[in-house]
Enzyme design. Sequence first.
Site, PDB file in Angstrom:
ATOM      1  N   SER A   1      50.204   5.111  15.806  1.00  0.00           N
ATOM      2  CA  SER A   1      51.048   5.733  14.778  1.00  0.00           C
ATOM      3  C   SER A   1      50.240   6.412  13.688  1.00  0.00           C
ATOM      4  O   SER A   1      50.673   6.474  12.534  1.00  0.00           O
ATOM      5  CB  SER A   1      51.947   4.669  14.138  1.00  0.00           C
ATOM      6  OG  SER A   1      51.139   3.640  13.575  1.00  0.00           O
TER       7      SER A   1
ATOM      8  N   TRP B   1      48.178  11.891  14.635  1.00  0.00           N
ATOM      9  CA  TRP B   1      48.532  12.478  15.924  1.00  0.00           C
ATOM     10  C   TRP B   1      49.565  11.623  16.650  1.00  0.00           C
ATOM     11  O   TRP B   1      50.488  12.149  17.278  1.00  0.00           O
ATOM     12  CB  TRP B   1      47.269  12.643  16.749  1.00  0.00           C
ATOM     13  CG  TRP B   1      47.371  13.363  18.063  1.00  0.00           C
ATOM     14  CD1 TRP B   1      46.724  13.021  19.213  1.00  0.00           C
ATOM     15  CD2 TRP B   1      48.115  14.548  18.389  1.00  0.00           C
ATOM     16  NE1 TRP B   1      47.012  13.904  20.231  1.00  0.00           N
ATOM     17  CE2 TRP B   1      47.877  14.865  19.747  1.00  0.00           C
ATOM     18  CE3 TRP B   1      48.981  15.372  17.655  1.00  0.00           C
ATOM     19  CZ2 TRP B   1      48.456  15.957  20.392  1.00  0.00           C
ATOM     20  CZ3 TRP B   1      49.563  16.467  18.303  1.00  0.00           C
ATOM     21  CH2 TRP B   1      49.301  16.750  19.642  1.00  0.00           C
TER      22      TRP B   1
ATOM     23  N   PHE C   1      50.283  -0.330  13.535  1.00  0.00           N
ATOM     24  CA  PHE C   1      49.410  -1.390  13.036  1.00  0.00           C
ATOM     25  C   PHE C   1      49.847  -1.676  11.608  1.00  0.00           C
ATOM     26  O   PHE C   1      49.717  -0.843  10.716  1.00  0.00           O
ATOM     27  CB  PHE C   1      47.944  -0.955  13.072  1.00  0.00           C
ATOM     28  CG  PHE C   1      46.981  -2.009  12.587  1.00  0.00           C
ATOM     29  CD1 PHE C   1      46.606  -3.040  13.427  1.00  0.00           C
ATOM     30  CD2 PHE C   1      46.483  -1.973  11.298  1.00  0.00           C
ATOM     31  CE1 PHE C   1      45.736  -4.035  12.991  1.00  0.00           C
ATOM     32  CE2 PHE C   1      45.613  -2.960  10.852  1.00  0.00           C
ATOM     33  CZ  PHE C   1      45.239  -3.986  11.702  1.00  0.00           C
TER      34      PHE C   1
ATOM     35  N   PHE D   1      39.949   1.016  19.926  1.00  0.00           N
ATOM     36  CA  PHE D   1      40.968  -0.033  20.014  1.00  0.00           C
ATOM     37  C   PHE D   1      41.630  -0.105  21.391  1.00  0.00           C
ATOM     38  O   PHE D   1      42.540  -0.909  21.596  1.00  0.00           O
ATOM     39  CB  PHE D   1      42.044   0.185  18.943  1.00  0.00           C
ATOM     40  CG  PHE D   1      41.516   0.125  17.533  1.00  0.00           C
ATOM     41  CD1 PHE D   1      40.838  -0.996  17.078  1.00  0.00           C
ATOM     42  CD2 PHE D   1      41.687   1.194  16.670  1.00  0.00           C
ATOM     43  CE1 PHE D   1      40.345  -1.049  15.778  1.00  0.00           C
ATOM     44  CE2 PHE D   1      41.191   1.154  15.374  1.00  0.00           C
ATOM     45  CZ  PHE D   1      40.521   0.030  14.927  1.00  0.00           C
TER      46      PHE D   1
ATOM     47  N   LYS E   1      41.503  11.790  22.942  1.00  0.00           N
ATOM     48  CA  LYS E   1      40.451  12.695  23.377  1.00  0.00           C
ATOM     49  C   LYS E   1      39.121  11.968  23.494  1.00  0.00           C
ATOM     50  O   LYS E   1      38.814  11.076  22.706  1.00  0.00           O
ATOM     51  CB  LYS E   1      40.313  13.876  22.410  1.00  0.00           C
ATOM     52  CG  LYS E   1      41.471  14.858  22.493  1.00  0.00           C
ATOM     53  CD  LYS E   1      41.231  16.091  21.656  1.00  0.00           C
ATOM     54  CE  LYS E   1      42.373  17.083  21.802  1.00  0.00           C
ATOM     55  NZ  LYS E   1      42.165  18.311  21.024  1.00  0.00           N
TER      56      LYS E   1
ATOM     57  N   LYS F   1      33.837  19.387  24.276  1.00  0.00           N
ATOM     58  CA  LYS F   1      33.914  20.503  23.326  1.00  0.00           C
ATOM     59  C   LYS F   1      33.375  20.114  21.956  1.00  0.00           C
ATOM     60  O   LYS F   1      32.948  20.981  21.180  1.00  0.00           O
ATOM     61  CB  LYS F   1      35.357  21.011  23.219  1.00  0.00           C
ATOM     62  CG  LYS F   1      36.409  19.943  22.903  1.00  0.00           C
ATOM     63  CD  LYS F   1      36.748  19.831  21.446  1.00  0.00           C
ATOM     64  CE  LYS F   1      37.815  18.779  21.193  1.00  0.00           C
ATOM     65  NZ  LYS F   1      38.274  18.722  19.805  1.00  0.00           N
TER      66      LYS F   1
ATOM     67  N   ARG G   1      36.154  19.436  12.378  1.00  0.00           N
ATOM     68  CA  ARG G   1      35.228  18.737  11.484  1.00  0.00           C
ATOM     69  C   ARG G   1      33.822  18.615  12.055  1.00  0.00           C
ATOM     70  O   ARG G   1      32.854  18.572  11.287  1.00  0.00           O
ATOM     71  CB  ARG G   1      35.781  17.364  11.094  1.00  0.00           C
ATOM     72  CG  ARG G   1      36.034  16.386  12.198  1.00  0.00           C
ATOM     73  CD  ARG G   1      36.685  15.157  11.593  1.00  0.00           C
ATOM     74  NE  ARG G   1      36.795  14.075  12.556  1.00  0.00           N
ATOM     75  CZ  ARG G   1      37.267  12.867  12.253  1.00  0.00           C
ATOM     76  NH1 ARG G   1      37.675  12.617  11.019  1.00  0.00           N
ATOM     77  NH2 ARG G   1      37.345  11.919  13.161  1.00  0.00           N
ATOM     78  N   ASN G   2      33.686  18.594  13.390  1.00  0.00           N
ATOM     79  CA  ASN G   2      32.339  18.597  13.963  1.00  0.00           C
ATOM     80  C   ASN G   2      31.630  19.898  13.593  1.00  0.00           C
ATOM     81  O   ASN G   2      30.464  19.899  13.198  1.00  0.00           O
ATOM     82  CB  ASN G   2      32.399  18.443  15.486  1.00  0.00           C
ATOM     83  CG  ASN G   2      32.873  17.064  15.915  1.00  0.00           C
ATOM     84  OD1 ASN G   2      32.133  16.096  15.862  1.00  0.00           O
ATOM     85  ND2 ASN G   2      34.132  16.977  16.336  1.00  0.00           N
TER      86      ASN G   2
END
Length: 418
Positions: free
Chosen positions: A18, A21, A49, A119, A142, A272, A338-339
């Site tokens: 939750s 995404w 959670f 997790f 991903k 990617k 962000r990468n």
Amino acid sequence: MGSLAVHSKKHKVCVVGSGNWGTTIAKVVAENTKEHSDIFEAEVQMWVFEEEYQIPKDSKHYNDETSHPRKLTDLINSLHENPKYLPNIPLPKNVVANPDVVDAVKDATILVFNLPHQFIGKTCEQLKGKIVPYARGISCIKGLAVSDKGCELFSESIGQKLGIYCGALSGANIATEVAQEKFSETTVAYDPPAMDSQHPTPQGTPHGSHTDLTKLEGEAKGLTGKKMKRTALPSEYPPLHHKNVKMLFHRPYFHVSLVSDVAGVSLGGALKNIVAIAAGFVDGLGWGDNAKAAVMRVGIMEEVKFGKMFFGDSVQTRTFTEESCGVADLITSCSGGRNFRCAKMAVAEGKSIGEIEQRELNGQSLQGTGTAYEVNDFLKKEGKEQEFPLFTAVHSILEGKKKPEDIPHLIDPNRGEE
């Protein structure tokens, strides 16, 4: 339009996760379960959670009742919004937040996994023996688990742990944009076990997962070589062929392409991130769009080569070159992910990417750096580093052995002729 066949039971859907995404996918799925009531039960359970959350004072939801911390599930179910992870996005009222993962998956025939990859193991342990044996899964997580021992897709890991078939969803999908119903595309890889329905995967469809899940006896063999029993989907339920799976995810603003290449879809979402770091390096040097495009071209070729080399004929080149999970996700990640951003800042500021990561991500880790190290460990063991010059270059730069300025030389196809 729903299926013309009449079945005595409908599919019950649970979204396991939750976050940003996960909540977005729950919204998409819940809109569709309500719309296709001949196939799906309307209610969508979403495992949350549990945590306490304080509504900010500047929120439209702030009042006397929300002026103190409350359980997140209570807030989601009363406000029909996830105020912490997806604020200001209304959720369909048929999304039900549930803090008990075992209760959330009870009787669910479709499990959509969307939680942090670290997790997966713990969550699957909790679910063992608690799900219906004929449940089917879709992983929206991903990445992949890579080590010097081998590669394992998250979809395959979930399937192995729970004894079910699990497909994958991946694409150029920034969660907030999807939640805001801005147009985007995604790719769902689902190669249904032949024993599930009288509507098998159409002839000529690219064959999918490295794990063969279509043995009529219900046995499958994964990368570990271990055989597992599968339970067929009862005929009382609508078949989960491509048409019905698409009905679960496709929206006017979220277009879905169905393929059977589970490995290719999963690999595109993981590899990617390495390419995005390389793109960030050259952009940080101020080399412009030509350099970034060159890195992206080499990157997509190495993604295809990695898939073909280590997952065999199950991987289709067109998954990377024609689908959202491949080239489109790569473009998005190399434009503002962000990468990319952290790698660009590291070069522009003359700092290590680790320093930028700590400053910018509030304790979270970049997926690209971890994947780069894991992939390199695996390639080194296989003796294949030189066949993946861009992946190897990124690892060498992260290690401080090479500089971003060295990338053109390191990926030069004529380098070996010197």
